[in-house]
Design an enzyme around this catalytic site. Sequence first.
Site, PDB file in Angstrom:
ATOM      1  N   GLU A 203      -5.737   3.914  -3.222  1.00 17.95           N
ATOM      2  CA  GLU A 203      -7.180   3.970  -3.035  1.00 17.95           C
ATOM      3  C   GLU A 203      -7.810   5.078  -3.874  1.00 17.95           C
ATOM      4  OE1 GLU A 203      -7.157   2.427   1.629  1.00 17.95           O
ATOM      5  OE2 GLU A 203      -8.203   4.280   1.094  1.00 17.95           O
TER       6      GLU A 203
ATOM      7  N   ASP B  23       0.835  -1.211   0.000  1.00 20.75           N
ATOM      8  CA  ASP B  23       0.000   0.000   0.000  1.00 20.75           C
ATOM      9  C   ASP B  23       0.865   1.254   0.000  1.00 20.75           C
ATOM     10  OD1 ASP B  23      -2.610  -0.865  -0.108  1.00 20.75           O
ATOM     11  OD2 ASP B  23      -2.927  -0.832   2.053  1.00 20.75           O
TER      12      ASP B  23
ATOM     13  N   GLU C 199     -13.917  -3.292  -1.758  1.00 22.21           N
ATOM     14  CA  GLU C 199     -14.132  -3.425  -0.320  1.00 22.21           C
ATOM     15  C   GLU C 199     -15.533  -2.970   0.070  1.00 22.21           C
ATOM     16  OE1 GLU C 199     -12.182  -2.295   4.036  1.00 22.21           O
ATOM     17  OE2 GLU C 199     -11.071  -1.858   2.199  1.00 22.21           O
TER      18      GLU C 199
END
Length: 268
Positions: free
Chosen positions: A118, A86, A185
């Site tokens: 993200e 990440d 998600e």
Amino acid sequence: MPTKQVRLADLQAKKRDRTPWAMLTAYDYSTARAFSQAGIEVLLVGDSAANVVYGYPSTQQVSLEEMCFLAAGVVRGAGNSFVIADLPFGTYEASDEAAVSSATEMLRRSGAHAVKIEGGQRMAPRIAALKQAGLVVCAHVGFTPQSVNTLSGFRVQGRGDSGAQALLSDVSAVVEAGADLVVLEMVPADVARQVTERFPIPTVGIGAGPHCDAQVLVWHDMVAFPQDGHRPRFAKQWAQVGADLVGAASAFKREVAEGSFPAEEHSF
């Protein structure tokens, strides 16, 4: 353990063959070794490390420096597993240049195979820049923990016609930008199924139902560690590591206090 290095092409082939695969978070050498030995194809050095490793209240507080150290340890223990790291909050949002700089530093210092960022449509330019730089990129849409305040808490994303259309637009944007994989998600299962069937890149579900190409969990949720931690609804527990660890530490303390450890067989 995977018998040869898992590569992006292998994950793409699994999608074509409709062969599900597994991803788990990992934050250190020893855990990475265990998961590789278990045959886990992909390890994610998630910014969830902010919570489960560093004890921060949110993922927004972990730094690139902290993530690089963890990712390097995971890579050393990963064996043939594919490793995704990440990029933490604040390291890629400002500009394409910032994203490429952060991503290349992460990969150079850790040896990871790919980075994850993200965001959907708003992050498409960053994904395109990372691809132009020659990197493997995993997108992350639906509920995005780094944006928890904007999303007004931990809420399922993609509900209703408008929500589903917004999520499909996000996925379309990251695919067009060149993303190689996408994490979904906290997305309704029927929407995740549409995404998986409609788009060519592998989908990785976390709280997104059974129809994704792969599934990922935070390993602490998978094994109930710590024993009194919060567990999301979508996480199943296959072990009780937290309770076992507390029990082992309690037994160690008791035997030290009683004088029964170390015994003769533990002494030189």
